[in-house]
Design an enzyme around this catalytic site. Structure first.
Site, PDB file in Angstrom:
ATOM      1  CB  CYS A 193      22.195  48.248 -11.106  1.00  0.00           C
ATOM      2  SG  CYS A 193      21.993  47.021  -9.765  1.00  0.00           S
ATOM      3  CB  ALA A 217      10.828  48.500 -11.023  1.00  0.00           C
ATOM      4  CG  HIS A 235      35.739  38.036 -10.684  1.00  0.00           C
ATOM      5  ND1 HIS A 235      35.591  39.118  -9.522  1.00  0.00           N
ATOM      6  CD2 HIS A 235      35.019  38.779 -11.676  1.00  0.00           C
ATOM      7  CE1 HIS A 235      34.455  40.093  -9.843  1.00  0.00           C
ATOM      8  NE2 HIS A 235      34.587  40.077 -11.266  1.00  0.00           N
TER       9      HIS A 235
END
Length: 424
Positions: free
Chosen positions: A50, A195, A100
């Protein structure tokens, strides 16, 4: 050979752009196949969550060519022009590409620094690439070291202590709206991990009733059952929206699930009692026009980042310790990666000396035909020991010199000194 990562994340781009180039779990195989076509024989992994979409490629071409290829891939995948996409992209190569990845896996580059979900997401991305056979020796080593570094950061620092998850940040925001959550009703749309974590945090803070909506009523019932809640079909969600004080939406549906008119209807039935909405889906589940409604408090991933940044400062010393572990790991990876450049020369040198040994032994065997086979074996063994003793110091020094910036010159010098063919 070059190692490059190119991508965009919550630091470099707005959510509106990220959600266009997101690569879902279901789409990963197709995306990896496309990368394999663009970079034949390459190692490649896609990490898309996300908060980021980034592509790691190790290929026998220049870093600039890889970068250009990844840019084109992301633009075509998202239906975005290069002019719009390029300002949001970051590019790292070689050591910085490794550093990274290590920061990402260690949750130092997350929206909420220290959160624990990203390591699993990176691991899933790597496994997807392995299933599609798009990894190579360097990519395998890069990601395996990344997992080791991430675990060391988690073990050796306190980076994971405190409020270090999207769910904990969301709960803080909910409390700021309602003062307390005791007796509130929570509606969860979707049954994903994020969620569920947010739901659990809200329950721990006192939220009482739970409604779970999902396309699969079986999955909804499974999650709802854990909290003595109620399961409803996603198609019926607007009929139940008015009952919810807090809405958590994370469906991964790829489009809007809740529109402004859904909330207008819910507010009328609630006599305008406020609704707190956490949209943690990318692409977003909730229409941005909902922001214009009174008594609806909508927060998406980028909104949560503002609160999360405050938590980073509270753990700055732990972040610095974790970054030191990452930098050390990147140095070690580059020592290993640089050593690969010497492998063809080391192999060629060993083969050349083996050939010389065998050739000279054969010449001597013809002149000393009276020597028994057992004695020849002893002589051959003695020559191998001599060869190894002569070769070992040179190889040790070569492996040391290979870590210097101008290691290509060292390799070519060794090849000329021993009359080896040019490496390919």
């Amino acid at each position: 050979m070059s190692l490059v990562v190119t991508g965009l994340n919550h630091r470099t781009s707005e959510l509106a752009l990220r959600e266009r180039v997101v690569i879902s779990d279901d789409a990963q195989p197709r995306a990896l196949i496309e990368l394999r076509k663009r970079f034949e024989g390459a190692g490649a992994v896609i990490v898309s969550t996300c908060n980021r979409s980034e592509v790691y490629v190790h290929h026998a071409t220049t870093a600039d060519d890889i970068r250009t290829g990844i840019e084109a891939f992301l633009a075509e995948w998202g239906g975005v022009s290069l002019e719009e996409l390029n300002p949001a992209l970051y590019h790292h190569e070689a050591r910085e590409a490794a550093a990274h990845l290590f920061r990402v896996a260690s949750s130092l580059d997350s929206l909420v620094v220290g959160e624990g979900q990203i390591l699993g997401q990176v691991h899933d991305a790597y496994q997807a690439a392995q299933r599609e056979q798009t990894t190579d020796k360097v990519i395998n080593q890069l990601f395996q070291r990344g997992f080791t570094i991430a675990k060391k950061v988690r073990t050796d620092t306190r980076i994971g202590e405190g409020k270090v998850s999207v769910s904990s940040v969301a709960v803080d925001l909910a409390v700021s709206i309602f003062t307390e959550l005791a007796g509130k009703t929570v509606m969860v749309i979707g049954t994903g991990e994020m969620a569920e974590l947010t739901l659990r945090s809200l329950i721990e803070k006192g939220a009482r009733d739970v409604i779970v909506a999902n396309r699969s009523i079986e999955n909804a019932a499974s999650l709802a059952g854990q909290y003595h809640g109620e399961a409803v079909a996603l198609a019926d969600v607007e009929d139940h929206l008015h009952r919810a004080d807090v809405v958590i939406s994370s469906t991964g549906s790829g489009g809007v699930v809740l529109r402004a008119d859904h909330f207008r209807q819910a507010l009328r039935r609630r006599t305008n009692s406020p609704i707190f909405v956490i949209d943690i889906a990318v692409p977003r589940d909730v229409d941005a026009q909902v922001n214009a409604l009174d008594n609806v408090y909508l927060y998406d991933i980028d909104d949560l980042k503002k609160v999360a940044d405050e938590n980073v400062e509270a753990r700055r010393a732990e972040v610095d310790r974790a970054l030191a572990i990452v930098e050390s790991g990147a140095d070690q990876f580059m020592r290993w990666m640089n050593s690969l450049a010497a492998e063809p020369t080391i192999r060629s040198l060993g083969e050349e000396l083996d050939a010389i040994r065998r050739r000279e032994l054969e010449k001597t065997r013809k002149r000393l035909s009276h020597i028994s086979p057992q004695d020849w074996e002893e002589i051959d063994y003695m020559m191998k020991r001599y060869q190894a003793s002569v070769l070992q110091p040179a190889l040790t020094q070569l492996k040391e010199e290979i870590h210097h910036e101008d290691h290509g010159t060292v390799i070519q010098l060794v090849r000329r000194l021993f009359g080896l063919k040019e490496s390919t």
